[in-house]
Scaffold this active site. Structure first.
Site, mmCIF file in Angstrom:
data_model
loop_
_atom_site.group_PDB
_atom_site.id
_atom_site.type_symbol
_atom_site.label_atom_id
_atom_site.label_comp_id
_atom_site.label_asym_id
_atom_site.label_seq_id
_atom_site.Cartn_x
_atom_site.Cartn_y
_atom_site.Cartn_z
ATOM 1 N N HIS A 167 124.832 -72.209 3.220
ATOM 2 C CA HIS A 167 125.736 -72.668 2.162
ATOM 3 C C HIS A 167 125.997 -74.166 2.229
ATOM 4 O O HIS A 167 125.850 -74.886 1.245
ATOM 5 C CB HIS A 167 127.069 -71.926 2.215
ATOM 6 C CG HIS A 167 128.011 -72.353 1.129
ATOM 7 N ND1 HIS A 167 128.934 -73.360 1.302
ATOM 8 C CD2 HIS A 167 128.141 -71.939 -0.155
ATOM 9 C CE1 HIS A 167 129.604 -73.542 0.179
ATOM 10 N NE2 HIS A 167 129.149 -72.695 -0.724
ATOM 11 N N HIS A 173 128.961 -62.450 -2.641
ATOM 12 C CA HIS A 173 128.959 -63.894 -2.432
ATOM 13 C C HIS A 173 128.470 -64.217 -1.019
ATOM 14 O O HIS A 173 129.114 -63.869 -0.038
ATOM 15 C CB HIS A 173 130.375 -64.420 -2.633
ATOM 16 C CG HIS A 173 130.494 -65.899 -2.634
ATOM 17 N ND1 HIS A 173 131.494 -66.562 -1.968
ATOM 18 C CD2 HIS A 173 129.741 -66.853 -3.243
ATOM 19 C CE1 HIS A 173 131.356 -67.864 -2.150
ATOM 20 N NE2 HIS A 173 130.307 -68.070 -2.913
#
Length: 254
Positions: free
Chosen positions: A49, A7
């Site tokens: 992100h 991730h």
């Protein structure tokens, strides 16, 4: 073998969504590297992100930015002036935000599978088309998979990338999966299900029945193992793939 997904790269040991985090993911034996594209004010595709740079970006001097700053208000030159490593640890001072094209080169060089987050689904048509064009320009279709949360975007991805891996992480039912499967070309399909209840998701976590149904249509991935309890819950469902956020590592799974 369970395919393990990093991730934002190996985000426990390296600053997330940077080349060093992606290199770390390979060192730690992940099989898929998940990443988050964003576009700058001058429509350059970078990897970050958040929509703001404040959480992971710092000034040249390592200071926090005084005001909330949206990546879409900065040019590439301006955002490349920021430091995206020092917030994580002093030894990563000087790490820059990566371009999407740098990650394409990385994937090709290392024969690494990368997975574009479904945030790309919300891009403007112009930015989305530019991202698609970059993958084609670099001949990276073999290594780039796309995450889709809607049937419409899944069909668009399949049309543009008929041989690329497609990852679906929207709501599931037999009707939805029938439509999804019918829209694919030669795409391999992984259906991602949440391992735990998420307050912001309107559908329930994976259970044995949902996993068995999804497996009729493709591989099944579970997200995200964040501690030993959630890891045990994931493994009990016998997934084909699993996302780890860094607190759980491939060595721990093995």
């Amino acid at each position: 073998m369970i395919r393990l997904q990093a991730h934002r790269g190996a985000s426990r040991d390296y600053p997330e969504n940077t080349i060093v985090a992606y290199e770390g993911a390979l060192k730690e034996n992940y099989h898929i590297i998940e990443l988050d594209p964003k576009f700058t004010k001058d429509h350059e595709c970078v990897l970050l992100h958040d929509y703001t740079v404040n959480r992971t970006g710092r000034t040249k001097d390592g200071e926090k930015l005084p005001d909330k700053t949206d990546i879409r208000t900065l040019t590439l030159d301006e955002v490349r002036e920021l430091d995206f490593g020092v917030w994580f640890a002093p030894e990563f001072a000087g790490v820059k935000i990566p371009l999407f094209t740098e990650m394409l080169e990385f994937a090709i060089k290392n024969k690494a599978a990368i997975k574009v987050d479904n945030v790309a689904e919300d891009f403007s048509p112009e930015d989305r088309d530019k991202m698609f064009s970059l993958v084609h320009e670099y001949n990276a279709e073999e290594y780039v998979g796309f995450t889709c949360k809607s049937l419409e975007y899944a069909a668009l991805v399949a049309e543009n990338f008929p041989d690329s891996e497609l990852h679906y992480d929207g709501p599931v039912s037999r009707e939805i999966l029938d439509k999804l499967k019918s829209s694919l070309k030669n795409n391999s399909l992984t259906i991602w299900l949440p391992s735990d209840k998420k307050s912001w998701l309107p559908y329930p976590p994976a259970d044995k029945e949902t996993v068995e149904m999804a497996r009729e249509y493709g591989k099944v991935g579970l997200w995200t193992a964040v501690d030993e309890d959630s890891l045990r819950r994931c493994l009990a469902l016998n997934p084909d793939a699993m996302e780890l956020d860094g607190k759980i590592t491939p060595d721990m799974v093995n």
